[in-house]
Design a protein around this motif. Structure first.
Motif, PDB file in Angstrom:
ATOM      1  N   ASP A 136      27.783 -19.027  70.049  1.00 30.20           N
ATOM      2  CA  ASP A 136      28.995 -19.837  69.916  1.00 30.20           C
ATOM      3  C   ASP A 136      29.279 -20.051  68.425  1.00 30.20           C
ATOM      4  OD1 ASP A 136      31.024 -21.706  71.295  1.00 30.20           O
ATOM      5  OD2 ASP A 136      30.124 -22.979  69.746  1.00 30.20           O
ATOM      6  N   TYR A 137      30.474 -19.638  68.022  1.00 29.04           N
ATOM      7  CA  TYR A 137      30.919 -19.812  66.640  1.00 29.04           C
ATOM      8  C   TYR A 137      32.101 -20.779  66.647  1.00 29.04           C
ATOM      9  CZ  TYR A 137      28.267 -15.468  66.128  1.00 29.04           C
ATOM     10  OH  TYR A 137      27.296 -14.511  66.162  1.00 29.04           O
ATOM     11  N   SER A 138      32.016 -21.841  65.842  1.00 28.83           N
ATOM     12  CA  SER A 138      33.113 -22.813  65.846  1.00 28.83           C
ATOM     13  C   SER A 138      33.302 -23.410  64.454  1.00 28.83           C
ATOM     14  CB  SER A 138      32.848 -23.944  66.852  1.00 28.83           C
ATOM     15  OG  SER A 138      31.730 -24.703  66.450  1.00 28.83           O
ATOM     16  N   LEU A 328      38.717 -23.582  65.611  1.00 28.28           N
ATOM     17  CA  LEU A 328      38.564 -22.240  66.160  1.00 28.28           C
ATOM     18  C   LEU A 328      37.185 -22.119  66.779  1.00 28.28           C
ATOM     19  CD1 LEU A 328      40.048 -20.274  63.134  1.00 28.28           C
ATOM     20  CD2 LEU A 328      41.197 -20.695  65.304  1.00 28.28           C
ATOM     21  N   GLU A 329      37.118 -21.487  67.972  1.00 27.37           N
ATOM     22  CA  GLU A 329      35.839 -21.327  68.646  1.00 27.37           C
ATOM     23  C   GLU A 329      35.851 -20.016  69.410  1.00 27.37           C
ATOM     24  OE1 GLU A 329      32.745 -23.923  71.408  1.00 27.37           O
ATOM     25  OE2 GLU A 329      34.904 -24.298  71.548  1.00 27.37           O
ATOM     26  N   SER A 330      34.713 -19.302  69.335  1.00 29.55           N
ATOM     27  CA  SER A 330      34.628 -18.008  70.013  1.00 29.55           C
ATOM     28  C   SER A 330      33.173 -17.680  70.278  1.00 29.55           C
ATOM     29  CB  SER A 330      35.261 -16.909  69.156  1.00 29.55           C
ATOM     30  OG  SER A 330      35.081 -15.641  69.764  1.00 29.55           O
ATOM     31  N   THR A 331      32.963 -16.948  71.377  1.00 32.13           N
ATOM     32  CA  THR A 331      31.615 -16.475  71.688  1.00 32.13           C
ATOM     33  C   THR A 331      31.244 -15.290  70.815  1.00 32.13           C
ATOM     34  OG1 THR A 331      31.900 -17.214  73.970  1.00 32.13           O
ATOM     35  CG2 THR A 331      30.134 -15.634  73.549  1.00 32.13           C
ATOM     36  N   TRP A 336      36.686 -14.519  66.038  1.00 33.11           N
ATOM     37  CA  TRP A 336      36.531 -15.963  65.826  1.00 33.11           C
ATOM     38  C   TRP A 336      37.730 -16.556  65.081  1.00 33.11           C
ATOM     39  CZ3 TRP A 336      32.854 -18.309  61.655  1.00 33.11           C
ATOM     40  CH2 TRP A 336      32.882 -19.708  61.733  1.00 33.11           C
ATOM     41  N   THR A 338      40.838 -15.551  64.922  1.00 33.97           N
ATOM     42  CA  THR A 338      42.149 -15.126  65.412  1.00 33.97           C
ATOM     43  C   THR A 338      42.815 -16.266  66.185  1.00 33.97           C
ATOM     44  OG1 THR A 338      41.176 -14.226  67.427  1.00 33.97           O
ATOM     45  CG2 THR A 338      41.386 -12.732  65.542  1.00 33.97           C
ATOM     46  N   SER A 341      41.549 -18.003  69.467  1.00 25.08           N
ATOM     47  CA  SER A 341      40.364 -18.877  69.386  1.00 25.08           C
ATOM     48  C   SER A 341      40.727 -20.326  69.078  1.00 25.08           C
ATOM     49  CB  SER A 341      39.410 -18.356  68.294  1.00 25.08           C
ATOM     50  OG  SER A 341      38.971 -17.051  68.590  1.00 25.08           O
TER      51      SER A 341
END
Length: 480
Positions: A136-138, A328-331, A336, A338, A341
């Motif tokens: 998880d990137y946030s 912004l959050e992306s797996t 991430w 864009t 997200s």
């Protein structure tokens, strides 16, 4: 018709701003506590009661004594006195608390970013990520704001401002106390210098007399009792002379501490001198008493306690909080940053306490009690101030009369000593009469100097009781 998320956010923000700007304070209307004061000072006819003037400049009040050495020592109080430095630090702390409370009018914004990996238990049913490890990137911003809905923030700020003003007055009170202590110690030291010179001269005179008497004893002109009396008188006076050194050293050490210097490295050269007691304008109004910083500090603490009642009242009303977050959050790391997200949320929250077991009632009662105590402290401070002024006015008047009487007594004792000495030389009286006359003359001279020192001390304490002199008073006010 559906409302877009951005339009909803705008409407929510506008509504909260409207409520915040139209908020009312629950703080009671403040009135300065009434104090029963006399129409004039009993110790000084013509001193009329006037309006408060605690903002009037005090200036270097000690310059009325016209002593350059004292002026130089007083100038070191602000620079090196540790008690004054502590008062400065406490004032800065109080001012920082004002900034802290004032910050409550503005939102709190935080930002953060995180990278994490997590795994959901495989034994969880109905979970799409069961047994999988997911990164998880946030990154995002969040803001929260509590509008001044019922004046809680405003009352807390007013409370802090009043306490800061009281701390500023405390600082001035510390300065006034330190400078007056220094002046009293300095004048007492100079008085000892004058007495030291008197005792030194007396010891020399007694020693010369003893040598003459010893020679007369050898010649058989007198008996041994006169020599014994002269020797006793000489040694007794030397004891008094040595005791002056002890007292002077202690005063010198006290002055060193007041100006922030080690006692072992500080010294003041002996300088016997006389001082003129400053004359106090007879039409000086009692508004000078209102310049006392301790009175100002006590009154401002009453105001702070009044604001604290407002804070306690505000606790009975709900708190409105507006929060918002976006980021912004992306797996996966690649998409991430864009647009897909993006996440955000915004919304108000209104929370009120329905039951707390009487805690808010107790807090409000405590605030009222604290206010009553602050009012009592203020009134007591004013009463003590009037007492101190009257005490020193009475002391100055009595000491002025006492000094005149003592001066006549000193002159009479000197004349009696001259006549008795002449009669002894003519063989009409014994040396015991001379010793008695010498002792009376010395005692009266020392008493006269001690009275002068007490007059100076009383002048300093009166200037302190008036809040630091009268130089800053306009001529038009001084005649009222």
């Amino acid at each position: 018709m559906l409302t877009s998320p951005s339009a909803l956010a705008r409407k929510t923000l506008v509504a909260c701003l409207t409520v915040a700007l139209g908020a009312c304070s629950t703080m009671p209307a403040y009135q300065k506590p009434a104090v029963s004061v006399p129409a004039h000072y009993a110790g000084a006819a013509g001193w009329a009661l006037a309006a408060p003037a605690d903002t009037q400049p005090r200036g270097p009040w000690w310059t009325v004594f016209g002593d350059p050495a004292l002026n130089a020592l007083e100038s070191r109080i602000d620079v090196s006195n540790q008690t004054v430095k502590k008062a400065v630090a406490q004032l800065q702390q109080a001012r920082a608390l004002v900034d802290y409370q004032r910050a409550g009018f503005f939102p709190t914004v935080t930002a953060g970013t995180s990278v994490s990996r997590f795994r959901t238990s495989q034994n969880v049913e109905g979970h799409s990520l069961a047994g999988k490890t997911v990164p998880d990137y946030s990154a995002g911003l969040s803001a929260s704001w509590e509008p001044n809905l019922f004046g809680r923030v405003k009352d807390a700020t007013v409370n802090a401002q009043a306490n800061a003003a009281a701390s500023e007055a405390d600082f001035e009170a510390v300065r006034l106390s330190m400078t007056s202590d220094l002046a009293v110690d300095y004048f007492d030291l100079r008085s000892l210098d004058t007495q030291k010179r008197l005792l030194d001269d007396t010891v020399n005179a007694y020693a010369d007399a003893l040598r003459i008497l010893e020679q007369q004893l050898k010649n058989g002109a007198i008996d041994a009792s006169a020599v014994a009396l002269a020797s006793t008188q000489l040694e007794s006076t030397r004891t008094q002379d040595t005791d002056i050194d002890v007292q002077r050293a202690q005063l010198q050490h006290a002055i060193a501490t007041l100006i922030g210097e080690p006692a072992s490295t500080f010294s003041i050269a002996a300088k016997p001198q006389s001082f003129v007691v400053p004359s106090i304008p007879p039409s000086l109004p009692s508004q000078l008493l209102e310049r006392r910083p301790d009175i100002a500090a006590a009154e401002r603490r009453v105001f702070a306690a009044n604001a604290q009642i407002g804070e306690a009242h505000a606790a009975f009303f709900p708190d409105l909080a507006l929060s918002a977050s976006a980021g912004l959050e992306s797996t996966f790391f690649a998409p991430w940053l864009t647009a897909p997200s993006l996440f955000w949320s915004i919304g108000p929250q209104l929370v009120g306490t329905l039951f707390d077991g009487g805690r808010r009632d107790a807090t409000l009662t405590s605030a009222h009690s604290q206010y009553d105590g602050a009012v009592a402290d203020y009134r007591q401070t004013v009463l003590v101030a009037f007492q101190q002024v009257e005490d020193n006015l009475s002391a100055l008047q009595s000491l002025q009369s006492e000094a005149a009487c003592q001066q006549r007594a000193t002159s009479a004792a000197g004349l009696a000593l001259t006549l008795t000495t002449n009669r002894f030389r003519a063989g009409a009286v014994s040396y015991l009469d001379v010793v008695t006359a010498q002792t009376i003359a010395l005692t009266n001279e020392r008493t006269a100097d001690q009275i002068d020192a007490r007059r100076l001390d009383a002048s300093v304490l009166l200037l302190k009781a008036l809040g630091g002199g009268w130089q800053g008073l306009a001529s038009g006010q001084a005649s009222g």
